[in-house]
Design an enzyme around this catalytic site. Structure first.
Site, PDB file in Angstrom:
ATOM      1  N   LYS A  11       0.811  -1.216   0.000  1.00 17.87           N
ATOM      2  CA  LYS A  11       0.000   0.000   0.000  1.00 17.87           C
ATOM      3  C   LYS A  11       0.850   1.274   0.000  1.00 17.87           C
ATOM      4  CE  LYS A  11      -3.886  -0.036   2.287  1.00 17.87           C
ATOM      5  NZ  LYS A  11      -4.859  -0.115   3.413  1.00 17.87           N
ATOM      6  N   ARG A  13       3.866   3.854  -1.886  1.00 13.39           N
ATOM      7  CA  ARG A  13       3.914   4.455  -3.218  1.00 13.39           C
ATOM      8  C   ARG A  13       4.383   3.454  -4.270  1.00 13.39           C
ATOM      9  NH1 ARG A  13       5.974   8.319   0.165  1.00 13.39           N
ATOM     10  NH2 ARG A  13       8.105   7.668  -0.307  1.00 13.39           N
ATOM     11  N   THR A  94      17.020   0.489  -1.191  1.00 16.68           N
ATOM     12  CA  THR A  94      18.288   1.219  -1.198  1.00 16.68           C
ATOM     13  C   THR A  94      18.750   1.444   0.240  1.00 16.68           C
ATOM     14  OG1 THR A  94      17.236   3.407  -1.196  1.00 16.68           O
ATOM     15  CG2 THR A  94      17.652   2.377  -3.336  1.00 16.68           C
ATOM     16  N   ASN A 118      18.726   0.142  -8.203  1.00 13.94           N
ATOM     17  CA  ASN A 118      17.939   0.819  -9.238  1.00 13.94           C
ATOM     18  C   ASN A 118      17.596  -0.195 -10.319  1.00 13.94           C
ATOM     19  OD1 ASN A 118      17.248   2.450 -11.653  1.00 13.94           O
ATOM     20  ND2 ASN A 118      17.778   4.161 -10.332  1.00 13.94           N
ATOM     21  N   MET A 119      16.301  -0.338 -10.603  1.00 12.22           N
ATOM     22  CA  MET A 119      15.830  -1.335 -11.567  1.00 12.22           C
ATOM     23  C   MET A 119      15.705  -0.772 -12.978  1.00 12.22           C
ATOM     24  SD  MET A 119      15.183  -4.208  -9.891  1.00 12.22           S
ATOM     25  CE  MET A 119      15.054  -4.718  -8.170  1.00 12.22           C
ATOM     26  N   HIS A 149      15.906  13.697  -5.084  1.00 13.13           N
ATOM     27  CA  HIS A 149      14.748  12.830  -4.865  1.00 13.13           C
ATOM     28  C   HIS A 149      13.667  13.575  -4.075  1.00 13.13           C
ATOM     29  CE1 HIS A 149      17.491   9.531  -5.977  1.00 13.13           C
ATOM     30  NE2 HIS A 149      16.388   8.837  -6.220  1.00 13.13           N
ATOM     31  N   HIS A 150      12.518  12.961  -4.002  1.00 16.52           N
ATOM     32  CA  HIS A 150      11.368  13.523  -3.274  1.00 16.52           C
ATOM     33  C   HIS A 150      11.694  13.669  -1.784  1.00 16.52           C
ATOM     34  CE1 HIS A 150      10.513   9.431  -1.751  1.00 16.52           C
ATOM     35  NE2 HIS A 150      10.893   9.045  -2.974  1.00 16.52           N
ATOM     36  N   LYS A 153      12.051  10.588   0.848  1.00 18.88           N
ATOM     37  CA  LYS A 153      13.108   9.577   0.791  1.00 18.88           C
ATOM     38  C   LYS A 153      13.953   9.625   2.064  1.00 18.88           C
ATOM     39  CE  LYS A 153      16.752   7.722  -2.203  1.00 18.88           C
ATOM     40  NZ  LYS A 153      16.209   6.350  -2.131  1.00 18.88           N
ATOM     41  N   GLY A 159      20.942   5.058  -3.182  1.00 19.94           N
ATOM     42  CA  GLY A 159      21.688   3.869  -3.556  1.00 19.94           C
ATOM     43  C   GLY A 159      22.191   3.933  -4.985  1.00 19.94           C
TER      44      GLY A 159
END
Length: 259
Positions: A11, A13, A94, A118-119, A149-150, A153, A159
């Site tokens: 549930k 993000r 990360t 990171n994918m 980043h937002h 984080k 990472g």
């Protein structure tokens, strides 16, 4: 043939994105979703078990691939449970330190595990390109990294930034821990030649930006990767899950193994 999927933090993000993409993929079957105690309602899908206890869930879904984008401690606990039950796991968490990464390698002896900070296919292509650029430019170019980043984080630097900076350091023959500079403040003097700065920006809802800088005599090279949506990372994780379901235990797999 379909691949059964269990999503941790379903549930959150990233979890919501993973759930939606899993349900939209005919090659995937959502069989389990795990959330913290008191937050297990709201995901309704036939055949999907919603629970707050992974250890109770896994015996009911043998062979299902777990996908985890949570936190380092939670990911280590998950990997231990996965190894005990024989469920492969894809980990996108990360902030794992070297000891935690070593622990994952131990669990990977018992069950197939895949870990990538990171994918994104684009970022993993950068990991191949940056060392070539480092060597081509030579030692006269100073190397730096900036990541954004937002504001939600939790780990810093990201990472991905660490992985990119590490690959640049290795290409120059440096030990990353000997040359890293994650913060500069005050009267710091001249920049050492053997140094890589990694600076962090946080704000708003930025999914993830990373820029590698090469500062040379009379010129500057910048290479930037910007993630526009979490679907970039979620799609990579689901692709990894399909691939991992066919692999054997014995090593901690990465994007380099898959692509």
């Amino acid at each position: 043939m379909t691949t059964d999927i269990v999503i941790l933090g379903a549930k959150g993000r990233m979890g919501k994105t993973l759930v939606n993409l899993t349900l939209a993929d005919a090659e995937l079957n959502l069989v389990g979703a795990c959330e913290r105690e008191g937050n297990t309602g709201g995901i309704e899908h036939e055949g999907c078990i919603m629970t707050d206890c992974l250890e109770e869930l896994l015996p009911q879904v043998p062979g299902a691939v777990i996908i985890d984008f949570t936190a380092p401690e939670a990911s280590l606990a998950m990997a231990q449970i996965a190894a005990k039950n024989g469920n492969p796991a894809v980990i996108g968490t990360t902030g794992l330190n070297s000891t935690q990464q070593a622990d994952l390698e131990v669990f990977a002896r018992e069950v197939p595990l895949f870990w990538a900070p990171n994918m994104s296919v684009g970022v993993n292509t950068l990991l191949k390109i940056l060392p070539m650029l480092v060597k081509a430019l030579g030692p006269d170019y100073d190397m730096e990294m900036v990541e954004t980043h937002h504001k939600m984080k939790k780990d810093s630097p990201s990472g991905t930034a660490l992985k990119l900076a590490q690959c640049m350091a290795e290409a120059r023959g440096w030990e990353y821990d000997d040359v890293k500079k994650h913060c500069r403040d005050g009267i710091i003097g001249e920049r050492p030649k053997n140094e890589i700065g990694v600076q962090t920006l946080r704000g708003g809802d930025v999914v993830g930006d990373h820029t590698a800088f090469f500062f040379g005599p009379g010129e500057r090279i910048e290479i930037t990767h910007r993630a526009h949506s979490r679907e970039t990372f979620a799609s990579g994780a689901l692709r990894a899950a399909k691939w991992l379901a066919k692999q054997k235990n014995g090593k901690l797999y990465s994007m380099a193994d898959m692509v």
